[in-house]
Design an enzyme around this catalytic site. Sequence first.
Site, PDB file in Angstrom:
ATOM      1  N   CYS A 110      -2.497  11.996  17.818  1.00 33.97           N
ATOM      2  CA  CYS A 110      -3.354  12.856  17.002  1.00 33.97           C
ATOM      3  C   CYS A 110      -4.239  13.934  17.797  1.00 33.97           C
ATOM      4  O   CYS A 110      -5.079  13.284  18.787  1.00 33.97           O
ATOM      5  CB  CYS A 110      -4.206  12.200  16.027  1.00 33.97           C
ATOM      6  N   CYS A 158      -2.995   4.682  22.441  1.00 34.11           N
ATOM      7  CA  CYS A 158      -2.434   4.824  21.011  1.00 34.11           C
ATOM      8  C   CYS A 158      -1.246   5.880  20.990  1.00 34.11           C
ATOM      9  O   CYS A 158      -1.190   6.540  22.041  1.00 34.11           O
ATOM     10  CB  CYS A 158      -3.234   5.430  20.041  1.00 34.11           C
ATOM     11  N   CYS A 209     -14.408   8.269  19.056  1.00 28.85           N
ATOM     12  CA  CYS A 209     -13.736   6.863  19.313  1.00 28.85           C
ATOM     13  C   CYS A 209     -13.008   7.097  20.460  1.00 28.85           C
ATOM     14  O   CYS A 209     -12.080   7.924  20.801  1.00 28.85           O
ATOM     15  CB  CYS A 209     -12.752   6.722  18.169  1.00 28.85           C
ATOM     16  N   CYS A 255      -8.133  13.670  18.637  1.00 31.58           N
ATOM     17  CA  CYS A 255      -8.738  12.031  18.930  1.00 31.58           C
ATOM     18  C   CYS A 255      -8.540  11.768  20.421  1.00 31.58           C
ATOM     19  O   CYS A 255      -7.460  11.964  21.103  1.00 31.58           O
ATOM     20  CB  CYS A 255      -7.659  11.175  18.150  1.00 31.58           C
ATOM     21  N   GLU A 311     -12.700  -0.927  22.755  1.00 32.76           N
ATOM     22  CA  GLU A 311     -13.984  -0.935  22.202  1.00 32.76           C
ATOM     23  C   GLU A 311     -14.206  -1.215  20.953  1.00 32.76           C
ATOM     24  O   GLU A 311     -13.278  -1.076  20.230  1.00 32.76           O
ATOM     25  CB  GLU A 311     -14.827   0.377  22.639  1.00 32.76           C
ATOM     26  N   CYS A 324     -15.993  -2.167  13.437  1.00 30.44           N
ATOM     27  CA  CYS A 324     -14.711  -1.471  13.369  1.00 30.44           C
ATOM     28  C   CYS A 324     -13.868  -1.806  14.745  1.00 30.44           C
ATOM     29  O   CYS A 324     -14.661  -1.976  16.021  1.00 30.44           O
ATOM     30  CB  CYS A 324     -15.313  -0.070  13.796  1.00 30.44           C
TER      31      CYS A 324
HETATM   32 FE1  SF4 Z   1      -4.201   6.954  17.347  1.00 33.92          FE
HETATM   33 FE2  SF4 Z   1      -6.529   8.464  17.301  1.00 33.92          FE
HETATM   34 FE3  SF4 Z   1      -4.256   9.283  15.759  1.00 33.92          FE
HETATM   35 FE4  SF4 Z   1      -6.041   6.687  15.138  1.00 33.92          FE
HETATM   36  S1  SF4 Z   1      -6.482   9.076  15.184  1.00 33.92           S
HETATM   37  S2  SF4 Z   1      -3.574   6.900  15.057  1.00 33.92           S
HETATM   38  S3  SF4 Z   1      -6.291   5.984  17.323  1.00 33.92           S
HETATM   39  S4  SF4 Z   1      -4.199   9.024  17.895  1.00 33.92           S
END
Ligand code: SF4
Length: 329
Positions: free
Chosen positions: A108, A104, A322, A111, A84, A97
């Site tokens: 994190c 990923c 996100c 997230c 997205e 963005c």
């Molecule tokens: Fe990956 Fe989410 Fe950390 Fe960004 S915030 S690096 S998308 S895990």
Amino acid sequence: MTLDQLQELCAAEGFPRFTAKQLCDWLYKKRVDTIDAMTNLSKAQRARLSEIAHIGREHPVRCQVSKDGTKKYLFPVLDSHFIESVFIPDDDRATLCVSCQVGCKMGCRFCVTGQQGFHGNLSAGDILNQLFSIPEFEQLTNVVFMGMGEPMDNLDAILAATQVLTADWGLGWSPKRITVSTVGIIPGMKRFLDESQCHLAVSLHNPVPQERLAMMPVQKAFPLNQVLALLRQYDWSGQRRLSFEYTMFRGENDDLEHAQKLVEALKGLDCRVNLIRFHESPEAPFHTSMPTTIKNFQDYLNRHGVICTLRASRGQDIDAACGLLAGKE
Ligand code: SF4
């Protein structure tokens, strides 16, 4: 493809060298979406190009519109996956963005994208398509690489895409219009800083090493103090901007003790801090800080010489976090 890559392709096919420039013109100035539209190439060249290449334009399959005008686009990529992009109109700005990976690897804890695991890298073409295929392309003033994925983990594609955006043979944008974010992958950051002039945004989120590690596994391989040591080797007093993203989590990183440690960590570095209100989601075990706590934190930083702004929350009604829309798909 960059001009160099197009020149290699033309050489391999026995096309004249100037054909690469013509291709750049069609792809990046006129932004045609078929090879047949490249009318100053010979019929034979167009036929051969159609066999070995494709423009790669994919239109978004869905658009969610927020009551504040923010739009979230869903694109199909890599066969059966989705990513997205978010279009954020403001008074005198229109920012897109973009995502750079499907999922990923960084994990994190706050997230949603990070919880989905990693499913592949986007090509430079997939990245640029997010700009070229939305109806608002001509309005865009800025692009931020802050969507799904870690840019330094797909750096070749990021550098090729930013080169297309900034080169004379490409779109000719100023690098000041582009910000690339990272959780702090040191080798990637070093290469990015040496090879690009675009702005850098580092996701910091907690100045206390053990606490940062609990939120961001990347802290283990690339501790924040080493990230900051690298950043201190570069000159940030000119056009290029260094910012730190700091999401405010209630009771985790939002008190004045953390503010004080943050000021100490950033001492002497020409930078700014962007505070972000955390958007709660069922997938993440964190809560949003109280508005007064955020205000006190921001005031503390500003009083102690660190420029600190609070990023306006946009598109909250369509965007709990996100990666959520692509996650559902
Ligand atoms: Fe990956 Fe989410 Fe950390 Fe960004 S915030 S690096 S998308 S895990």
